[in-house]
Design a protein around this motif. Structure first.
Motif, mmCIF file in Angstrom:
data_model
loop_
_atom_site.group_PDB
_atom_site.id
_atom_site.type_symbol
_atom_site.label_atom_id
_atom_site.label_comp_id
_atom_site.label_asym_id
_atom_site.label_seq_id
_atom_site.Cartn_x
_atom_site.Cartn_y
_atom_site.Cartn_z
ATOM 1 N N PHE A 143 7.976 -2.559 -8.902
ATOM 2 C CA PHE A 143 7.037 -2.471 -10.022
ATOM 3 C C PHE A 143 7.382 -3.377 -11.202
ATOM 4 O O PHE A 143 6.485 -3.833 -11.915
ATOM 5 C CB PHE A 143 6.938 -1.019 -10.505
ATOM 6 C CG PHE A 143 6.168 -0.134 -9.576
ATOM 7 C CD1 PHE A 143 4.787 -0.169 -9.542
ATOM 8 C CD2 PHE A 143 6.827 0.718 -8.709
ATOM 9 C CE1 PHE A 143 4.066 0.635 -8.680
ATOM 10 C CE2 PHE A 143 6.126 1.531 -7.837
ATOM 11 C CZ PHE A 143 4.737 1.483 -7.815
ATOM 12 N N TYR B 220 0.650 1.171 -7.074
ATOM 13 C CA TYR B 220 0.798 -0.193 -6.580
ATOM 14 C C TYR B 220 -0.591 -0.714 -6.232
ATOM 15 O O TYR B 220 -1.214 -0.267 -5.265
ATOM 16 C CB TYR B 220 1.704 -0.204 -5.350
ATOM 17 C CG TYR B 220 2.159 -1.577 -4.913
ATOM 18 C CD1 TYR B 220 3.285 -2.167 -5.475
ATOM 19 C CD2 TYR B 220 1.468 -2.277 -3.932
ATOM 20 C CE1 TYR B 220 3.712 -3.421 -5.074
ATOM 21 C CE2 TYR B 220 1.881 -3.530 -3.525
ATOM 22 C CZ TYR B 220 3.006 -4.098 -4.101
ATOM 23 O OH TYR B 220 3.427 -5.345 -3.702
ATOM 24 N N LYS C 185 7.627 -5.333 0.424
ATOM 25 C CA LYS C 185 6.307 -5.531 -0.185
ATOM 26 C C LYS C 185 5.253 -5.895 0.858
ATOM 27 O O LYS C 185 4.109 -5.423 0.793
ATOM 28 C CB LYS C 185 6.386 -6.614 -1.264
ATOM 29 C CG LYS C 185 7.084 -6.162 -2.539
ATOM 30 C CD LYS C 185 6.927 -7.193 -3.644
ATOM 31 C CE LYS C 185 7.459 -6.661 -4.964
ATOM 32 N NZ LYS C 185 7.261 -7.615 -6.081
#
Length: 251
Positions: free
Chosen positions: A69, A87, A244
């Protein structure tokens, strides 16, 4: 006294066209149905939108959460509550939740969030994995055999953290260590049942009876990735690209 014409006027004043009444009722029903559909759609949209970050204490969970983040390294401490953040991905979002590593708290928060969970990032300390293999496998076993979680076709990413350190084990080695330990743990759990039939009929049995445990034997999609959330220095860039990418793929 009211004459006949007056009665007729009163009747007309209170008379309602039945077709207009039907139209009004149909309109109200249509509005209610639309509202119900929108509510159901929103609930489904928000259902199973969580990604849990789990693992033992000191494995690097909160640091990975911070990197996801804020893209920076922070000093972390043992926490008694979860961290949570949205997210955003292509006008959509997943809620990423960092679960405390303490055994009792971990189980508590897992039970709280598992019904809305889409996947789990299971963080492993690649340096201490051999020393803590039993505890790591026990936690992973509880996740993989949980009926509520496993029955929904969720995904698990085992993140082999601290790859920047010299003594870190690679993902292939960690996978083999976990499979071997889960196989032993499975035998221990199976002995608690009364018979082979009980084992076969148990929905909690992990893998295939009569074969050494492999992650490929279970319905959950389990993947491995190597990562380094700290890179030895506080300001050094982290290597969590694999994490990710995994999050974006399951969004």
């Amino acid at each position: 006294m009211m004459d006949e014409n007056s009665y007729i006027k009163v009747e007309k004043a209170f008379w309602v066209d039945p077709f207009q009444m039907i139209g009004a009722v149909v309109g109200i029903i249509a509005v209610l149905i639309t509202i119900i559909i929108l509510v159901i759609f929103q609930q489904r949209k928000n259902a199973r939108r969580s990604i849990l970050i789990m693992g033992l204490s000191d494995s690097g969970k909160t640091l990975i959460f911070s990197r996801i983040f804020h893209n920076r390294c922070i000093q972390t401490y043992t926490s008694l509550k979860e961290n949570s953040g949205k997210y955003l991905i292509n006008n959509n979002f997943l809620r990423v939740i960092d679960i405390p590593g303490h055994e009792r708290l971990c189980g508590k928060f897992f039970d709280q969030y598992k019904t809305s969970t889409k996947g789990i990032i299971f963080v492993v300390d690649s340096v201490t994995i051999q020393k803590k293999i039993r505890d790591v496998a026990e936690l992973l076993y509880n996740i993989l055999t949980d009926k509520s979680f496993a029955s929904k076709g969720n995904r698990v990413l085992i993140s082999c953290n601290k790859q920047d350190q010299t003594m870190a084990k690679g993902a292939t080695v960690i996978k083999s260590l976990l499979e071997a330990e889960l196989n032993l743990l499975r035998v221990t759990k199976a002995k608690q049942l009364n018979s082979t039939e009980d084992v076969a009929n148990s929905n909690n049995y992990l893998g295939v009876i009569g074969k050494d445990f492999k992650f490929s034997h279970i319905p959950l999609a389990v993947e491995f990735v190597e990562c380094a959330a700290m890179k030895n220095e506080m300001d050094a860039p982290a290597d969590i690209k694999g994490i990710k990418m995994w999050i974006e793929n399951i969004a």
